[in-house]
Design an enzyme around this catalytic site. Structure first.
Site, PDB file in Angstrom:
ATOM      1  N   CYS A 145       0.848  -1.189   0.000  1.00 29.14           N
ATOM      2  CA  CYS A 145       0.000   0.000   0.000  1.00 29.14           C
ATOM      3  C   CYS A 145       0.880   1.234   0.000  1.00 29.14           C
ATOM      4  O   CYS A 145       2.077   1.152   0.238  1.00 29.14           O
ATOM      5  CB  CYS A 145      -0.878   0.005   1.234  1.00 29.14           C
ATOM      6  SG  CYS A 145      -1.818  -1.509   1.395  1.00 29.14           S
ATOM      7  N   GLU A 200       1.929 -10.033 -17.338  1.00 32.63           N
ATOM      8  CA  GLU A 200       1.465  -9.105 -16.310  1.00 32.63           C
ATOM      9  C   GLU A 200       0.793  -7.866 -16.878  1.00 32.63           C
ATOM     10  O   GLU A 200      -0.086  -7.305 -16.235  1.00 32.63           O
ATOM     11  CB  GLU A 200       2.585  -8.728 -15.332  1.00 32.63           C
ATOM     12  CG  GLU A 200       3.694  -7.920 -15.926  1.00 32.63           C
ATOM     13  CD  GLU A 200       4.797  -7.594 -14.924  1.00 32.63           C
ATOM     14  OE1 GLU A 200       4.537  -7.517 -13.722  1.00 32.63           O
ATOM     15  OE2 GLU A 200       5.937  -7.410 -15.379  1.00 32.63           O
TER      16      GLU A 200
HETATM   17  C1  F6R Z   1       7.625  -7.934 -12.709  1.00 36.05           C
HETATM   18  C2  F6R Z   1       8.058  -7.397 -11.440  1.00 36.05           C
HETATM   19  C3  F6R Z   1       8.113  -8.297 -10.265  1.00 36.05           C
HETATM   20  C4  F6R Z   1       9.278  -7.913  -9.354  1.00 36.05           C
HETATM   21  C5  F6R Z   1       9.262  -8.737  -8.061  1.00 36.05           C
HETATM   22  C6  F6R Z   1      10.440  -8.395  -7.169  1.00 36.05           C
HETATM   23  O1  F6R Z   1       7.739  -6.987 -13.731  1.00 36.05           O
HETATM   24  O2  F6R Z   1       8.323  -6.229 -11.321  1.00 36.05           O
HETATM   25  O3  F6R Z   1       8.185  -9.634 -10.648  1.00 36.05           O
HETATM   26  O4  F6R Z   1      10.472  -8.116 -10.052  1.00 36.05           O
HETATM   27  O5  F6R Z   1       8.077  -8.513  -7.371  1.00 36.05           O
HETATM   28  O6  F6R Z   1      10.419  -7.047  -6.820  1.00 36.05           O
HETATM   29  P1  F6R Z   1      11.709  -6.311  -6.304  1.00 36.05           P
HETATM   30  O7  F6R Z   1      12.669  -6.222  -7.432  1.00 36.05           O
HETATM   31  O8  F6R Z   1      11.240  -4.968  -5.854  1.00 36.05           O
HETATM   32  O9  F6R Z   1      12.252  -7.149  -5.187  1.00 36.05           O
END
Ligand code: F6R
Length: 593
Positions: free
Chosen positions: A2, A478
């Site tokens: 959020c 996505e």
């Molecule tokens: C897909 C995407 C997610 C993030 C995942 C990890 O485009 O953005 O799969 O890569 O939720 O997020 P972070 O990199 O913030 O740990």
């Protein structure tokens, strides 16, 4: 999941400021939103709560207020309804709370409070917090907040205001929250872009800390406390170098496209690291008894590519594990193990939990993050910032290519060829700069126009392009909601080829390397089953129905090959009438397990 934003200061339009701040945080959650303002003239709390996106809110004139808090929600406990939107209020309505995270013992607390006669309006875990504060309110607002916090189990970032209180109080345990310091005003928010138009001076809040911002005439004061022993904490002010415009989409229709185009510059920013630090980490990888590359989603696919980089370039064996599966490997962790975590947000709960498992075994942790001061960065032994600037579209684009670039450079450093790696990456960055022109976008849009009505897509790659095939599938799924799946090219004949039927788009990721002919042969097999072959390759081939040209960058091919897929996914989403910045059921920064 959020977004939280709070303001206390000398401006009278705090409510409008909160609305604008929440719009800048909408990428964190967009199913409903709400705010609470302490009205200057009454004094009373005004609460507004709405279902839907705050960006659709056309606004109204709010009463004068110097203190306001707000929240954009991504539902976890309780459906998407106005009642479940935050702020949640106390029994008598004089206390309003916004919260990010999960209160694990909320059922027990709810039952306890219900027995005392408290009536709950929402299905949220959050609602127990204002009720608890109200239960202790005779001790004073501040003590009541501390007592309530002591009862909470789980992860949280909480911000609270009270009727007749010229105060904002906040506390953090496991969910992101930072403070911005302006002139006679303070901001408290889940992420920096929320207050970037007003200040670049940031104060970081650690876990198990609380803060109190008080209005003192025209001035505002802030104090930080350790929740464990109530001792006061001094905080440093850090000036961050993000620019306000970095966090805005400017003339672009969507953040996703803006962030794709930012890749003209971000690769160079990612590899612009202190050579000594890179060498130190390279030595650490060389000396480690076991290195684990850990991340989730796109960052996980980057880690998987890092595994190939280290093997191919440095002949170093490392292990790639998705963060949510990491605990299964705890047997192999010792104080000589190295964990390399990759995360854009630096706040992903699954990664933080994997780090906890590792820390218990004395594992050293290196992180690659984009958000300075994030929990993952602060809990690491070494950390590199990838310097991609704010990434607001839910789909990760520029952060992914920055992470890939830095991992590739580290692999070259481990091989004792740092300068060779740097040169390759600088040349690749310059080719990406040339590639990302309006004609290229138009060309890929035309490819998207041919396939956007399809419901299935398959992507193949080999070697370091195999993780990119998996990443391509994530990008397409996505934002466009097309069913897309990535495979190791050689795996097709072991099952997936049964899925291919007439006209199904198949993306083929290629590099002019030792795998080229094998992958072309796999593309021929796909075509002979009716696949519509879209080659992403430095050179054309007769098997392609469509050719998307990419520069020839040899071992850096995952970095250039994923960019046209990002563009394709973007246009597929737009052509299918979807908002690529805000995919259904997803939010940036996954701070829940
Ligand atoms: C897909 C995407 C997610 C993030 C995942 C990890 O485009 O953005 O799969 O890569 O939720 O997020 P972070 O990199 O913030 O740990």
């Amino acid at each position: 999941m959020c977004g939280i934003f709070g303001y206390l200061g000398n401006k009278e339009n705090s409510t409008e400021m909160v609305v604008e701040g929440l719009k800048r945080l909408e990428y964190r959650g967009y199913d409903s939103w709400g705010l609470a303002s302490i009205l200057q003239e009454k004094p009373a709390i005004e609460i507004v709560k709405k279902v839907g996106k705050i960006s659709d809110f056309k606004g109204k004139k709010f009463a004068k207020s110097h203190i306001a808090i707000g929240h954009s929600r991504w539902a976890t406990h309780g459906g998407v309804t106005q009642v479940n939107a935050h702020p949640q209020t106390s029994e008598k309505g004089g206390i309003a709370v916004v919260h990010n995270g999960i209160i694990e013992n909320y059922q027990e607390l709810r039952e306890e409070l219900a027995q005392e006669g408290h009536k709950f309006k929402s299905e949220t875990d959050t609602e127990v917090i204002p009720h608890l504060i109200e239960r202790y309110i005779e001790l004073g607002f501040e003590k009541a907040f501390r007592k309530a916090l002591a009862r909470l189990k789980g992860r949280f970032a909480i911000v609270v205001v009270g009727e007749k209180q010229e105060t904002i109080m906040a506390a953090r345990r496991g969910s992101p929250m930072i403070v911005g310091k302006g002139k006679d005003e303070y901001f408290v928010a889940s992420d920096i872009p929320a207050f970037l138009p007003y200040t670049r001076d940031v104060m970081y809040i650690d876990d198990n800390e609380m803060l109190i911002i008080k209005k003192n005439g025209e001035k505002a004061e802030i104090n930080f406390f350790n929740l464990k022993d109530n001792s006061e904490i001094e905080k440093r002010i850090v000036e961050i170098d993000w620019d306000y415009t970095d966090a805005e989409k400017g003339d672009f229709d969507h953040f996703m496209l803006k962030e794709i185009m930012d890749q003209k510059e971000t690769i160079c920013r990612a590899i612009n690291q202190d050579t000594k630090e890179i060498m130190k980490v390279a030595e650490r990888i060389k000396g480690a008894y076991g290195t684990f590359l850990v991340g989730c989603g796109t960052a996980g696919k980057v880690c998987m590519a890092g595994d190939y980089f280290l093997s191919k370039i440095a002949q170093k064996h490392v292990n790639f594990v998705v963060a949510s599966e990491f605990s299964a490997y705890h047997h192999f962790l010792t104080d000589k193990t190295l964990m390399v975590v990759v995360s854009q947000s630096g706040e992903t709960a699954d990664v933080l939990e994997a780090m906890e498992v590792a820390k218990k075994k004395g594992v050293q942790i290196l992180s690659l993050v984009n958000v300075e001061g994030s929990s993952i960065q602060r809990q690491s032994d070494y950390s590199f910032l990838i310097n991609a600037g704010p990434e607001k579209a839910v789909a990760s684009t520029k952060a992914a290519t920055s992470q890939l670039s830095l991992l590739l450079m580290i692999a070259y450093a481990v091989a004792g060829k740092l300068e060779e790696g740097r040169k390759l990456l600088i040349e690749s960055a310059s080719k990406i700069n040339d590639m990302l022109n309006p004609r290229y976008l138009t060309y890929i849009k035309a490819v998207a126009e041919k396939i956007y009505e399809q419901e299935n897509m398959y992507i193949i790659g080999k070697g370091e392009n195999y993780p990119m095939a998996l990443e391509s599938a994530i990008k397409i799924q996505e934002v466009s909601y097309i069913h897309a799946e990535g495979f190791a090219a050689g795996e097709l004949k072991h099952g997936p080829i049964a899925l291919i039927e007439g006209g199904v788009p198949c993306l083929v990721l290629l590099s002019k390397d030792e795998n080229y002919q094998d992958v072309i042969n796999n593309a021929v097999e796909l075509k002979s089953r009716g696949g519509y072959i879209i080659g992403i390759s430095p050179e054309n081939n007769e098997v392609f129905d469509q050719w998307i040209k990419v520069p020839d960058v040899n071992g850096a091919s995952p970095i250039v090959n994923i960019i046209p897929v990002q563009i394709l996914a973007y246009y597929l989403a737009v052509l299918r009438g979807k908002n690529p910045d805000m995919p259904r059921n997803l939010a940036k920064s996954v701070t829940v397990k």
